[in-house]
Design a protein around this motif. Structure first.
Motif, short mmCIF file in Angstrom:
data_model
loop_
_atom_site.label_atom_id
_atom_site.label_comp_id
_atom_site.label_asym_id
_atom_site.label_seq_id
_atom_site.Cartn_x
_atom_site.Cartn_y
_atom_site.Cartn_z
N SER A 45 4.60 7.81 -4.80
CA SER A 45 5.67 7.97 -3.79
C SER A 45 7.00 7.48 -4.33
CB SER A 45 5.32 7.18 -2.53
OG SER A 45 4.15 7.69 -1.96
N MET A 46 6.94 6.39 -5.07
CA MET A 46 8.19 5.84 -5.58
C MET A 46 8.81 6.80 -6.58
SD MET A 46 9.89 3.03 -5.08
CE MET A 46 11.60 3.42 -5.40
N THR A 47 8.00 7.32 -7.46
CA THR A 47 8.51 8.27 -8.45
C THR A 47 9.12 9.48 -7.75
OG1 THR A 47 6.67 7.57 -9.83
CG2 THR A 47 7.90 9.47 -10.56
N GLU A 48 8.37 9.96 -6.79
CA GLU A 48 8.83 11.14 -6.07
C GLU A 48 10.13 10.86 -5.33
OE1 GLU A 48 5.39 13.18 -4.19
OE2 GLU A 48 6.75 13.19 -2.47
N ALA A 49 10.18 9.72 -4.68
CA ALA A 49 11.37 9.40 -3.91
C ALA A 49 12.59 9.27 -4.81
CB ALA A 49 11.17 8.12 -3.12
N LEU A 50 12.37 8.70 -5.97
CA LEU A 50 13.50 8.55 -6.88
C LEU A 50 13.98 9.92 -7.36
CD1 LEU A 50 12.40 5.46 -8.96
CD2 LEU A 50 14.41 5.64 -7.53
N GLU A 51 13.03 10.83 -7.49
CA GLU A 51 13.42 12.17 -7.93
C GLU A 51 14.17 12.90 -6.84
OE1 GLU A 51 10.13 14.49 -9.31
OE2 GLU A 51 9.74 13.06 -10.93
N GLN A 109 -0.84 5.16 -4.87
CA GLN A 109 -0.03 6.00 -4.00
C GLN A 109 1.43 5.55 -4.04
OE1 GLN A 109 -0.79 8.88 -2.36
NE2 GLN A 109 1.45 8.85 -2.14
N PHE A 110 1.60 4.25 -4.12
CA PHE A 110 2.97 3.75 -4.22
C PHE A 110 3.64 4.27 -5.48
CE2 PHE A 110 5.68 0.60 -6.30
CZ PHE A 110 6.75 0.62 -5.43
N TYR A 144 7.19 0.86 -11.67
CA TYR A 144 7.99 0.47 -10.51
C TYR A 144 7.34 -0.65 -9.71
CZ TYR A 144 10.30 4.80 -11.67
OH TYR A 144 10.97 5.78 -12.34
N ARG A 145 6.16 -1.02 -10.08
CA ARG A 145 5.54 -2.14 -9.36
C ARG A 145 6.27 -3.44 -9.61
NH1 ARG A 145 -0.88 -0.95 -10.31
NH2 ARG A 145 -0.82 1.25 -9.77
N ASP A 155 15.66 8.29 -12.79
CA ASP A 155 14.74 7.77 -11.78
C ASP A 155 14.49 6.28 -11.96
OD1 ASP A 155 14.68 10.33 -11.08
OD2 ASP A 155 12.63 10.74 -11.74
N ASP A 186 6.05 6.93 3.33
CA ASP A 186 5.30 7.92 2.57
C ASP A 186 3.95 7.35 2.13
OD1 ASP A 186 5.26 10.51 1.50
OD2 ASP A 186 5.57 9.67 -0.51
N VAL A 187 4.00 6.16 1.58
CA VAL A 187 2.76 5.55 1.11
C VAL A 187 1.80 5.37 2.28
CG1 VAL A 187 1.75 3.46 0.15
CG2 VAL A 187 3.83 4.39 -0.83
#
Lengths: 423, 106
Positions: free
Chosen positions: B44-50, B40-41, B7-8, A360, A16-17
């Motif tokens: 994306s990470m937030t979105e993916a976790l959701e 962007q990470f 999340y970093r 999350d 995605d990134v």
């Protein structure tokens, strides 16, 4: 190692990134697709090495991205294809595009980002730097007045090799007494300083009742001095002296009222007892109106006070004082073992039982990454001997730590210490 | 859009950060672009976790430390039991860092 589902999510995130930043890389004179592919390759490689991504899955996922360059377990080699030489780092394009700026800024930036979660140390130290600079002038003023005064107990001034001591002694002149004797306050204000400083003092008096977190820097920068937060009794003991003796001498004779010097192990010994003695006076708030402090102040004989120093068996407060909590903290940080990063929906507490709803999140537990959509946890507060006062204890420790951060230059937080002991 | 840099600190985030560091100091990536990738990470990470993650976890343990500062809760739990779909883990102590989820929706 990661479970397969975690690995899948990670692969998804990477894709995605990469897909979403592709535009940036290709357009606007970006470094191009190849660099992007290298980024992805390196990233995935590191993930595999750390065990967060399972190798085979990653490889297939890499192929699925259809970037045109197939990703192999060692993608860096693949990425050389678009380039002629292997020394891609030295291609002229790269040099043109990226003049030799990046190192310092870049290295810092991501770390800053990471450190966005509050790190008290950072703020504190920078403020501390400021404070040293800000009080420098007044400190000089003080020392000059001390020299000119020619006071008999000038030893107190000489015995201060540590520059840390100066800031407290300078703003001490402006420190208002916190309680008890208002009459003395006003008398002192008239005698010692111009009325121009009075407003600042009064501001402080108002705010000292309820102190917000933001008050520290604001007061500090505005006034150029640091308000005394840790008890005024010591000052009160000086007041009679103002009335009795000449103003100048009194001023120059009180270099530091708030206890021993920040670096106690070095300085307590070399610093004359007068400070320590006053520290003791500070702790006993009832003594304020008794004549004892006056007598001591008037005479200021060093030998007499030695006795009293001896019974100041409290060791001064140190940064390490708070203790068990921090030990755990540091242990955590050092090992960076078990960490949960999440967002919280709700945090509630009923007596000593805490319930939290998180969502999350990423857990890194026992070297294993677990992602979760929801987590609820309920925890029982560890039982402390004085559980009802735990909040107070903690907040006091906090207050003290803030004090220390901002006012590193003085360590006479005896009042707080006393409160902690009482609790 | 607000993002959390939280999340970093995770494995994936650290790997990305290291990679970017490496590439920037190698001169093949500009710092600005690297930051964009990090942002962007975050998204994306937030979105993916959701969207991608459905599992639930429950944690029980003794609360050793709690702290709420700048909208971030930090808990240190001792003797914590973490139950997830994939099994149960027990750890001596675990640190939980949580940002306010409401900040994302603002």
């Amino acid at each position: 190692m990661a479970s397969s589902s975690t690995s899948n999510v990670y692969v998804h995130v990477i894709e995605d990134v990469i897909n979403k930043v592709r535009e940036e890389f290709i357009n606007n004179g970006g470094p191009g697709e190849a660099v992007l592919a290298e980024l992805q390759g390196l990233w995935e490689l590191k993930m595999m090495q750390s065990g967060a991504i399972l190798g085979p899955i990653d490889r297939s996922a890499g192929l699925k991205t259809a970037t045109g360059a197939p990703i192999t377990p060692n993608p860096v080699h693949d990425l050389n294809v678009p380039y002629d030489g292997t020394e891609e780092y030295e291609t002229p394009t790269a040099d043109l595009l990226f003049p030799p700026t990046p190192l310092p800024g870049m290295v810092l930036t991501p770390l800053h980002g990471v450190a966005r979660t509050p790190l008290p140390g950072t703020d504190g130290s920078s403020l501390f730097d400021d404070s040293v600079g800000g009080t420098a002038i007044t400190a000089n003023e003080f020392s000059s007045s001390n020299n000119n005064g020619g006071v008999p107990d000038i030893k107190t001034g000489v015995g201060r090799p540590n520059p840390y001591m100066q800031p407290p002694s300078s703003w001490l002149n402006q420190r208002p007494p916190l309680d008890v004797n208002v009459a003395y306050v006003e008398g002192r204000e008239d005698v010692e300083r111009g009325s121009s400083r009075q407003p600042a003092t009064q501001d402080f008096l108002v705010s000292s009742g309820k102190r917000k977190r933001g008050d520290f820097p604001a007061q500090y920068h505005a006034g150029g001095y640091i308000p005394q937060q840790d008890g005024a009794a010591d000052f009160l003991s000086d007041v009679p002296k103002v009335v009795q003796g000449s103003v100048q001498q009194t001023l120059s004779r009180i270099p530091q009222l708030d206890g021993p010097i920040p670096d106690p192990y070095d300085d307590v010994l070399s610093t004359p007892n007068i400070y320590n003695y006053q520290g003791v006076v500070n702790e006993d708030y009832n003594i304020v109106n008794t004549p004892a402090p006056n007598d001591m102040q008037a005479a200021t004989p060093a030998p007499v006070q030695n006795d009293i120093v001896d019974d100041d068996d409290d060791e001064p407060l140190n940064e390490d004082d708070d203790d068990e909590l921090d030990d755990v903290d540091q242990g955590e940080d050092l090992n960076t073992m078990h960490l949960v990063l999440a967002q919280f929906d709700k945090v509630t507490r009923t007596k000593s039982r805490w319930k939290c709803m998180l969502k999350d999140g990423i857990m890194h537990i026992n070297n294993k990454d677990i992602l979760f959509n929801k987590v609820s946890f309920s925890v029982l507060l560890l039982s402390f001997p004085f559980r009802p006062y735990l909040h107070l204890r903690l907040s006091l420790v906090l207050v003290w730590r803030i004090n220390l951060r901002y006012f590193e230059s003085y360590s006479g937080n005896r009042r707080i210490r006393i409160l902690i002991l009482m609790v | 859009m607000t993002t959390f840099e939280l999340y970093r600190r995770s494995t994936i985030g650290m790997c990305l950060t290291e990679t970017l560091d490496q590439m920037v100091s190698g001169g093949i990536l500009s710092p600005e672009l690297a930051i964009q990738v990090l942002i962007q990470f975050d998204k994306s990470m937030t979105e993916a976790l959701e969207t991608e993650v459905k599992s639930k976890v429950s944690i029980k343990g003794h609360l050793h430390t709690y702290r709420f500062c700048d909208n971030v809760w930090t808990f240190i739990l001792q003797n914590a039991q973490l139950k997830s779909d994939e099994g149960q883990e027990t750890v001596d102590s675990v640190k939980i860092v949580a940002c306010d989820s409401k900040l994302l929706t603002q």
